[in-house]
Structures are given as structure tokens and as C-alpha cells.
Write an enzyme that holds these catalytic residues in place. Structure first.
Site, PDB file in Angstrom:
ATOM      1  N   GLU A  79       0.805  -1.228   0.000  1.00 26.65           N
ATOM      2  CA  GLU A  79       0.000   0.000   0.000  1.00 26.65           C
ATOM      3  C   GLU A  79       0.832   1.269   0.000  1.00 26.65           C
ATOM      4  OE1 GLU A  79      -2.962  -0.166   3.078  1.00 26.65           O
ATOM      5  OE2 GLU A  79      -4.048  -1.756   2.078  1.00 26.65           O
ATOM      6  N   GLU A  94      -5.218  -8.673   0.549  1.00 27.23           N
ATOM      7  CA  GLU A  94      -5.981  -8.362   1.767  1.00 27.23           C
ATOM      8  C   GLU A  94      -7.444  -8.132   1.437  1.00 27.23           C
ATOM      9  OE1 GLU A  94      -4.570  -5.110   4.280  1.00 27.23           O
ATOM     10  OE2 GLU A  94      -2.510  -5.751   3.963  1.00 27.23           O
TER      11      GLU A  94
END
Ligand code: BG6
Length: 476
Positions: free
Chosen positions: A168, A376
């Protein structure tokens, strides 16, 4: 679909974690201090000043955790390496004890037929590099990150086949340099985009290195993808949603996949004086790096409408766990985020939208034709331990099963999906929200005062996922 495709036979049913959020043992075996170790000590930064000094003690309990994974039938476990365990000061001599821990963890996974998926960087930058040259603000980090990555490539060559470069990048740069919610707590868009450009260069260098070394396996970044919708068919709002997708999603994915910034977004940043400086050679480097897959962390979608020039700017994050406390946010002259009236929200105001995952997977497939690893996806909620040590998290089962179904539909549409990692395996420390916001299949008795017993209990969702894996998603 009249007929749903089956999940591929070798589909990687998995679950994920990150070093800072699970390991604890923050000063053991020669580990250095990371920016998170320092940041959590600044008053007011995290819920009830919770830190990850002990976290859920995975460092000492990984065997117990892996035994639970084995029993559940997990095919892959995604974890991150703490840079500060390998190089306490970010570079220099390898700390053998730190490396040994990951050797042990990886060997234990392999022994139990679980494919290790290793994230090189999940935000815990060595504080020494932050102090020395401002961490991601200096191009010096490219060499240090590559050296660290190469050390792991050499150490785990042939053992680890799935590698995530940066977790991220969009989140750690935005929260670190635009919203001041993560270290180093800066609020400056120009610096944020500069840092982000350097992170792209580091990512590309490491991916090229992996390929030059002929590493067996695959590597890719994990992007936090929040697909954007328009609130309605008003063309102004549709354009706002396009702007949001360009600036919040394509701005990262296009660079990973094509090495190019989206044109409208780049022009907007130039106009604002926020565009990163592109030096000679940068463009070639970015275009040369080819990820083997795109990792996607998917939690929600965002719905947008036009935001006038005098409209709302960046909002604040909701860490209280009270519904309806999220602030409005947007970019004046472009878009603002609004509530989607068609979906439900979690207690942290995250929109629950399984269909959005299918939409996202289709967008990625059409735009890039790249295999996706869902690294995720999960639901953060208050979980209750009953007197019999059970956790009836039917809300999580519902959330996850709807998302698994959406993936199956996306595969039927033609997307290539390599695997699905839920967030998270055990309960763990939520960076800003302490232990009140739980994600795991396995409950951990731990709280904000760090005086839980650390005992592990299987939630109802644990058994649900066990069955999904057994059936290879056939009834999903
Ligand atoms: C992702 C991160 O952004 O979301 C994880 O990669 C994080 O590390 C997860 O824990 C959930 O976020 P939060 O804020 O609910 O803990």
C-alpha cells in the site's frame, strides 16, 4: 452468470498479517527501532496510546499460529519482514538472529505445506534511515531498500515463491505525508508526491533486481484499491468519479503496470505545483519494471460527486469506532466523497461492497491484463468472546463469503486471480485503532493495556473458511 467458473485447482486460499501488527518482541535479538516504534510513543497518535511492543506475540508463538493454519487448511500465509530485524540501522551488517527468525518461520510454513508469501515492506521503516536522510524523501533509500531486498532474495531463494514489494504505497505515502496520520506525520502534498515518486523508483528497482537474479517465483506490489463510483448520471459527477479514479487509483496502478503517470492527474499536479520531479532515467526505469502480478488490498469502494472550488478538502480519519463520525473529504474543483446509499457500513464507516471487488477486478483485467493476487480483504469489527471461549462472528462470515462469491464471478468474467488472502489471520494490532477493531479468524486475548493472556481461540469464521478451502470454493 448462468454458469459460474470454478476456482483454479491451485488457487491460493490464504490469510495475511504484517510484522509490526503481530510480532511484538520489539527489542529482541538485536532488532532496531522502526518509525512506528517511535511514532506510537507520541501522545495522541493511536487509540489509547496502544503500541506494538508486544502485539500478539507472534514472534514467540508462530509455531502455535502455524499449527492453527495447518489445521484450517490454509494454502498460503502472507507476512512481512521487519527491515529492522535484518538491518537494525537500515543497512550495514546483517543481524543474523533476525534473519534466523524468518528462516524458522518460513521453514515451519513449508513443513506444514503452507506457501509463504513475503512482503518486503509493510511500513516499519528503520528509524535510522528516517533520521539520517529523511527516509523515503531521499533517493538514497533506493539503494538501501534494494540491498535489503536482495539480502532476502538470496536468503529465501527457492523457498519463497510469492513476494510483495511494497504494501500500500498509496496509503503509507498519503497517511504519512498528506494526512499526518502515520509517520512521519507530515501534511504537505508536494512532499507526499515527491516521496511517492521515490517509492515508485525503489519498487521498480527491486522488481528488476528480482528478475535479473532469475528468482524462481513471482513479485508484485500490493495496492490498496478503492474503486470509484459516481453518485448518479449527472455528467459533472461522472467526471468527478473519473478524476477520483485517476488521482486515487490509476496514479499508482498505471505506474506499476506501464511506468506512466495518468495524463490528467499529472497535469493537475503540475498546475498545483505538487508534481514530483522526474529526473533523467526515471521514466526508463519505471517502464522497464514489470510486476508478475498486481496485489490488491480491497476493503471498499468510494462514491463521488462534483466538489466546487470552494468545497471540502482533506478530511480526518475515523479511529473512534463510532458510526457517522467520518468527515467529508475531497479535492476542491474536482470531487468529494459521499455516502453510497446502496450499501451498508461497518462501525468505522467503511462501506461494505462485495460487488465492488468484482468491478475492481474487471477494471484491472481490462486495463492491464495482469493476474491479480488479492493480498488483503476483511472486516474489522468488535468481537465478543463468550463464556465458552467462542466467537460468533456471523457478520464476518457474511462479509467474507460475499467477497469470495464476487471473486468467483470475476473469474467467470475472465479475470485471472491467483489467490485470496483475508485480513487477518489472528487478531492483531490495528495501527491506529488498538485491539478494539478485530479482523482475524483466530481471536487473541490481548487489549490496549497489553495485559491479555495472549491465548488463541478459533472464531466461527475459522471453521467457515476451513470448509471453503476444503471445497475449493465450490459452494461459494
Ligand atoms: C490495510 C493495511 O491498509 O488495512 C493493514 O495493509 C491494516 O496493515 C488494514 O491493518 C486494516 O486497517 P485498519 O486501520 O482497520 O487496521
Amino acid at each position: 452468470h448462468k454458469k459460474l467458473a470454478s476456482f483454479p485447482k491451485d488457487f491460493l486460499w490464504g490469510s495475511a498479517s504484517a510484522a509490526y501488527q503481530v510480532e511484538g518482541a520489539w527489542q529482541e535479538d538485536g532488532k532496531g527501532v522502526s518509525v512506528w516504534d517511535e511514532f506510537v510513543r507520541i501522545p495522541g497518535k493511536t487509540f489509547k496510546a496502544t503500541n506494538g511492543d508486544m502485539a500478539v506475540d507472534h514472534y514467540h508463538r508462530y509455531k502455535e499460529d502455524i499449527a492453527l493454519m495447518k489445521e484450517q487448511g490454509l494454502k498460503t500465509y502472507r507476512f512481512s519482514v521487519a527491515w529492522t530485524r535484518i538491518f537494525p540501522n537500515g543497512r550495514g551488517e546483517v543481524n543474523q538472529k533476525g534473519l534466523e527468525f524468518y528462516h524458522d518461520l518460513i521453514d515451519e510454513l513449508i513443513k506444514n505445506d503452507i506457501e509463504p508469501m513475503l512482503t518486503l515492506y509493510h511500513w516499519d521503516l528503520p528509524q535510522a534511515l528516517q533520521d539520517e536522510y529523511g527516509g523515503w524523501e531521499s533517493r538514497k533509500i533506493i539503494d538501501d531498500f534494494t540491498n535489503y531486498a536482495t539480502t532476502l532474495f538470496e536468503a529465501f531463494r527457492g523457498k519463497v515463491h510469492y513476494w510483495v514489494s511494497l504494501n500500500e504505497q498509496n496509503v503509507f505515502t498519503s497517511l504519512g505525508y498528506m494526512l499526518a496520520a502515520h509517520p512521519p506525520g507530515v501534511q504537505d502534498p508536494k512532499r507526499m508526491y515527491a516521496v511517492n515518486h521515490i517509492a515508485f523508483l525503489a519498487n521498480a528497482t527491486v522488481i528488476n533486481k528480482f528478475h535479473e537474479m532469475n528468482m524462481p517465483g513471482k513479485i508484485g506490489p500490493s495496492f490498496a484499491y478503492t474503486p470509484n463510483y459516481s453518485i448518479d448520471s449527472n455528467p459533472k459527477n461522472v467526471l468527478a468519479a473519473e478524476d477520483a479514479e485517476d488521482l486515487m487509483a490509476n496514479y499508482w496502478m498505471d505506474v506499476y503496470m506501464w511506468g506512466k503517470y495518468p495524463i490528467a492527474a499529472r497535469n493537475y499536479l503540475l498546475e498545483q505545483g505538487w508534481a514530483p520531479e522526474i529526473e533523467e532515467g526515471d521514466q526508463e526505469l519505471l517502464e522497464s519494471a514489470k510486476p508478475d502480478f498486481l496485489g490488491i488490498n480491497y476493503y471498499q469502494t468510494a462514491t463521488n460527486m462534483f466538489n466546487p472550488l470552494d468545497g471540502v478538502g482533506m478530511g480526518k480519519m475515523n479511529t473512534t469506532g463510532k458510526k457517522g463520525t467520518s468527515e467529508e473529504s475531497g479535492i476542491p474543483g474536482m470531487y468529494k466523497k459521499v455516502d453510497n446509499p446502496f450499501v451498508n457500513r461497518t462501525n468505522w464507516d467503511w462501506e461494505i461492497d462485495p460487488e465492488g471487488l468484482r468491478i475492481g477486478l474487471r477494471r484491472i483485467t481490462s486495463r492491464y491484463r495482469i493476474p491479480v493476487m488479492i493480498t488483503e480483504n476483511g472486516l474489522g469489527e468488535y468481537d465478543k468472546l463468550t463464556e465458552n471461549n467462542e466467537i460468533h462472528d456471523e457478520y464476518r462470515i457474511e462479509y467474507l463469503s460475499n467477497h469470495v462469491h464476487a471473486i468467483r464471478e470475476a473469474i467467470s468474467d475472465g479475470a485471472t486471480v491467483l489467490g485470496y488472502c483475508t485480513w487477518s489471520y489472528t487478531d492483531l494490532l490495528s495501527w491506529l485503532n488498538g485491539y478494539q477493531k478485530r479482523y482475524g479468524f483466530v481471536y487473541v486475548d490481548q487489549d490496549e493495556n497489553q495485559d491479555g493472556s495472549l491465548a488463541r481461540y478459533k472464531k466461527d469464521s475459522y471453521y467457515w473458511y476451513q470448509k471453503v478451502i476444503q471445497e475449493n470454493g465450490e459452494n461459494s
